[in-house]
Design an enzyme around this catalytic site. Structure first.
Site, PDB file in Angstrom:
ATOM      1  N   ALA A   1       0.827  -1.213   0.000  1.00  0.00           N
ATOM      2  CA  ALA A   1       0.000   0.000   0.000  1.00  0.00           C
ATOM      3  C   ALA A   1       0.855   1.253   0.000  1.00  0.00           C
ATOM      4  O   ALA A   1       0.758   2.108   0.870  1.00  0.00           O
ATOM      5  CB  ALA A   1      -0.931  -0.009   1.213  1.00  0.00           C
ATOM      6  N   GLY A   2       1.734   1.341  -1.003  1.00  0.00           N
ATOM      7  CA  GLY A   2       2.510   2.556  -1.187  1.00  0.00           C
ATOM      8  C   GLY A   2       1.667   3.615  -1.861  1.00  0.00           C
ATOM      9  O   GLY A   2       0.465   3.731  -1.608  1.00  0.00           O
ATOM     10  N   ALA A   3       2.284   4.378  -2.747  1.00  0.00           N
ATOM     11  CA  ALA A   3       1.580   5.496  -3.376  1.00  0.00           C
ATOM     12  C   ALA A   3       0.351   5.038  -4.151  1.00  0.00           C
ATOM     13  O   ALA A   3      -0.774   5.469  -3.879  1.00  0.00           O
ATOM     14  CB  ALA A   3       2.542   6.243  -4.301  1.00  0.00           C
TER      15      ALA A   3
ATOM     16  N   GLY B   1      -0.958   1.871  -4.393  1.00  0.00           N
ATOM     17  CA  GLY B   1      -1.802   0.974  -3.621  1.00  0.00           C
ATOM     18  C   GLY B   1      -2.719   1.729  -2.685  1.00  0.00           C
ATOM     19  O   GLY B   1      -3.900   1.379  -2.533  1.00  0.00           O
TER      20      GLY B   1
ATOM     21  N   ASN C   1       4.358  -3.346 -12.273  1.00  0.00           N
ATOM     22  CA  ASN C   1       5.176  -3.051 -13.444  1.00  0.00           C
ATOM     23  C   ASN C   1       6.073  -4.251 -13.740  1.00  0.00           C
ATOM     24  O   ASN C   1       6.510  -4.955 -12.828  1.00  0.00           O
ATOM     25  CB  ASN C   1       6.062  -1.831 -13.197  1.00  0.00           C
ATOM     26  CG  ASN C   1       5.259  -0.552 -13.086  1.00  0.00           C
ATOM     27  OD1 ASN C   1       4.167  -0.432 -13.629  1.00  0.00           O
ATOM     28  ND2 ASN C   1       5.800   0.424 -12.374  1.00  0.00           N
TER      29      ASN C   1
ATOM     30  N   ALA D   1       0.726   7.787  -9.162  1.00  0.00           N
ATOM     31  CA  ALA D   1       0.644   8.305  -7.799  1.00  0.00           C
ATOM     32  C   ALA D   1       2.048   8.468  -7.255  1.00  0.00           C
ATOM     33  O   ALA D   1       2.999   7.832  -7.722  1.00  0.00           O
ATOM     34  CB  ALA D   1      -0.165   7.372  -6.899  1.00  0.00           C
TER      35      ALA D   1
ATOM     36  N   LYS E   1       2.496  -1.353 -21.591  1.00  0.00           N
ATOM     37  CA  LYS E   1       2.792  -0.612 -20.366  1.00  0.00           C
ATOM     38  C   LYS E   1       4.269  -0.710 -20.023  1.00  0.00           C
ATOM     39  O   LYS E   1       4.893   0.261 -19.574  1.00  0.00           O
ATOM     40  CB  LYS E   1       1.939  -1.147 -19.211  1.00  0.00           C
ATOM     41  CG  LYS E   1       2.289  -0.565 -17.827  1.00  0.00           C
ATOM     42  CD  LYS E   1       1.978   0.917 -17.731  1.00  0.00           C
ATOM     43  CE  LYS E   1       2.371   1.508 -16.371  1.00  0.00           C
ATOM     44  NZ  LYS E   1       1.655   0.907 -15.237  1.00  0.00           N
TER      45      LYS E   1
ATOM     46  N   ASN F   1      10.712   5.422 -16.787  1.00  0.00           N
ATOM     47  CA  ASN F   1      11.288   5.155 -15.468  1.00  0.00           C
ATOM     48  C   ASN F   1      12.802   5.337 -15.456  1.00  0.00           C
ATOM     49  O   ASN F   1      13.342   6.132 -14.687  1.00  0.00           O
ATOM     50  CB  ASN F   1      10.906   3.751 -15.000  1.00  0.00           C
ATOM     51  CG  ASN F   1       9.594   3.710 -14.250  1.00  0.00           C
ATOM     52  OD1 ASN F   1       9.538   3.921 -13.064  1.00  0.00           O
ATOM     53  ND2 ASN F   1       8.512   3.453 -14.977  1.00  0.00           N
TER      54      ASN F   1
ATOM     55  N   SER G   1       7.852   6.125 -10.787  1.00  0.00           N
ATOM     56  CA  SER G   1       8.063   5.417  -9.525  1.00  0.00           C
ATOM     57  C   SER G   1       9.528   5.071  -9.289  1.00  0.00           C
ATOM     58  O   SER G   1       9.992   5.058  -8.142  1.00  0.00           O
ATOM     59  CB  SER G   1       7.208   4.144  -9.491  1.00  0.00           C
ATOM     60  OG  SER G   1       7.546   3.290 -10.574  1.00  0.00           O
TER      61      SER G   1
END
Length: 317
Positions: free
Chosen positions: A8-10, A12, A105, A131, A187, A195, A260
Site C-alpha cells: 500500500a505505497g503510493a 496501492g 510493473n 501516484a 505498459k 522510469n 516510480s
C-alpha cells in the site's frame, strides 16, 4: 467485496482509498513502519488533483494478518522483488476462493503468484493511473488513468469482467481485455522508457520530453521491446506505442509526474525494479538471440546509480 491491497505505497493507497469509498471492505498491507504508523494515527490522506481527503482505513504489516481475515480479492502493488515474500507473509488470508489481481510493473509475475493460488484465481492487468507519496500516510495523484485486466486461465472471463466492474464502480476506468500480454508489454514500454531515463536524468516526464534526443531514445527502446515480444507471438505497434509514451510528456495530464523508479531511487534511496523491466528484456533478448543494447546499457546505468547512492549513504552514516 473484501479486498486487501498488498503493497500500500503510493498507488496501492490510492486504489485502496477509492475502492473503500465505493463501499468495499478494504485493508491496506504494507511494510514501511512510518507509513503504517501515520495511517493508524492520522488516517490515510489522499490528494487527487487539487482536492485532499482523509479517511480511516485498516492498515497492518504483512505478518500481522490472521486466518480470520479471508479476502475475496488481493491486489498486489509491491515492488517486483518483494512480491514472493509478501505473498508468503500473507498466506493466512489466501483461501480457496481468493483471487489475486497483479498490477505490478514488469513482466513474468504470474510465475511467482502461481505458487500461492491456482491459475484460475490469477488475473493479470496493468494500470495507467499514477501516484506518488508526499510523505508517510499521504498519497498524491494527478490526471486520469485506466486499468486493463484478463483472467490467466481461459473460461474465467466472467470473473475478470466482475473484477473490472468492481474497479470501475470506484472510478478506476477498468476494462476486460482478451490480450493482456499485449497490454502488459505496452505498459512495460512506458516503464522501460520513462522510469529509467527520468531517473538517470533526475527529471519529470515533461522535462525529459523537451530534450532533443527524447524521440530517438524512446523509439529505440520500444523497438527493442517489440523485437523481444515478437518471439513470444506478440506484435507491438511501435509507432502507436511511441506516441503513447510521448503523450506522457503533457504537463496538463501526467507530465509533471516523477516515475516510480525516480521516487524509489532518487527520493527514497531504495533499489529499483529495473531488472524486471529493461533487465527482463535484456534476459529475454539473450534467450532469443535478439540484441538489446539500449536496455542492457540502461539497466547497467541504473545499477551504477544504485551503487553510488548506497555508497554515499554509507559514507554519510
Amino acid at each position: 467485496m473484501k479486498i486487501a491491497i498488498a503493497g500500500a505505497g503510493a498507488l496501492g493507497s490510492r486504489f485502496g482509498f477509492v475502492l473503500q469509498q465505493a463501499g468495499n471492505d478494504v485493508t491496506l498491507i504494507d511494510g514501511w513502519p512510518a507509513h503504517v504508523a501515520a495511517i493508524k494515527e492520522h488516517g490515510l490522506k489522499v490528494t487527487l488533483d487539487k482536492d485532499t481527503y482523509t479517511t480511516q482505513i485498516p492498515v497492518m504489516f504483512p505478518k500481522e494478518v490472521t486466518q480470520n481475515m479471508a479476502m475475496d480479492l488481493i491486489i498486489v502493488f509491491t515492488k517486483s522483488m518483494q512480491l514472493d515474500q509478501m505473498l508468503q507473509d500473507i498466506k493466512p488470508i489466501i483461501k480457496d476462493h481468493t483471487k489475486i489481481l497483479c498490477l505490478l510493473n514488469g513482466i513474468g509475475h504470474e510465475d511467482i503468484i502461481e505458487k500461492y493460488v491456482p491459475k484460475k484465481n490469477i488475473f493479470l492487468g496493468n494500470t495507467m493511473w499514477t501516484a506518488s507519496l508526499v510523505g508517510p500516510g499521504h498519497t498524491q495523484s494527478f490526471g486520469s488513468g485506466s486499468v486493463s485486466l484478463q483472467n490467466l486461465v481461459a473460461g474465467n472471463e466472467s470473473d475478470a469482467e466482475i473484477l473490472a466492474a468492481c474497479l470501475s464502480e470506484a472510478g478506476l476506468n477498468a476494462q476486460y481485455t482478451d490480450n493482456i500480454h499485449y497490454s502488459i508489454y505496452r505498459k512495460a514500454c512506458v516503464n522501460g522508457t520513462m522510469n529509467g531515463l527520468c531517473t538517470l536524468l533526475e527529471v519529470n516526464m515533461t522535462t525529459f520530453g523537451k530534450t532533443t534526443p527524447a524521440h530517438q531514445l524512446v523509439t529505440t527502446i520500444v523497438n527493442e521491446f517489440a523485437a523481444v515480444a515478437r518471439h513470444e507471438n506478440i506484435e507491438l505497434d511501435v509507432a502507436e506505442i511511441v506516441s503513447h509514451v510521448e503523450n506522457c510528456y503533457d504537463p496538463n495530464t501526467i507530465g509533471h509526474h516523477y516515475p516510480s523508479m525516480y521516487q524509489d531511487l532518487i527520493k527514497n534511496h531504495r533499489t529499483t525494479e529495473i531488472d524486471y523491466i529493461n533487465g527482463a528484456i535484456s534476459r529475454k533478448g539473450q534467450k532469443y538471440g535478439v540484441p538489446t543494447p539500449y536496455c542492457d546499457f540502461l539497466t547497467a546505468l541504473i545499477h551504477c546509480k544504485e551503487d553510488i547512492i548506497q555508497d554515499n549513504e554509507a559514507v554519510t552514516n
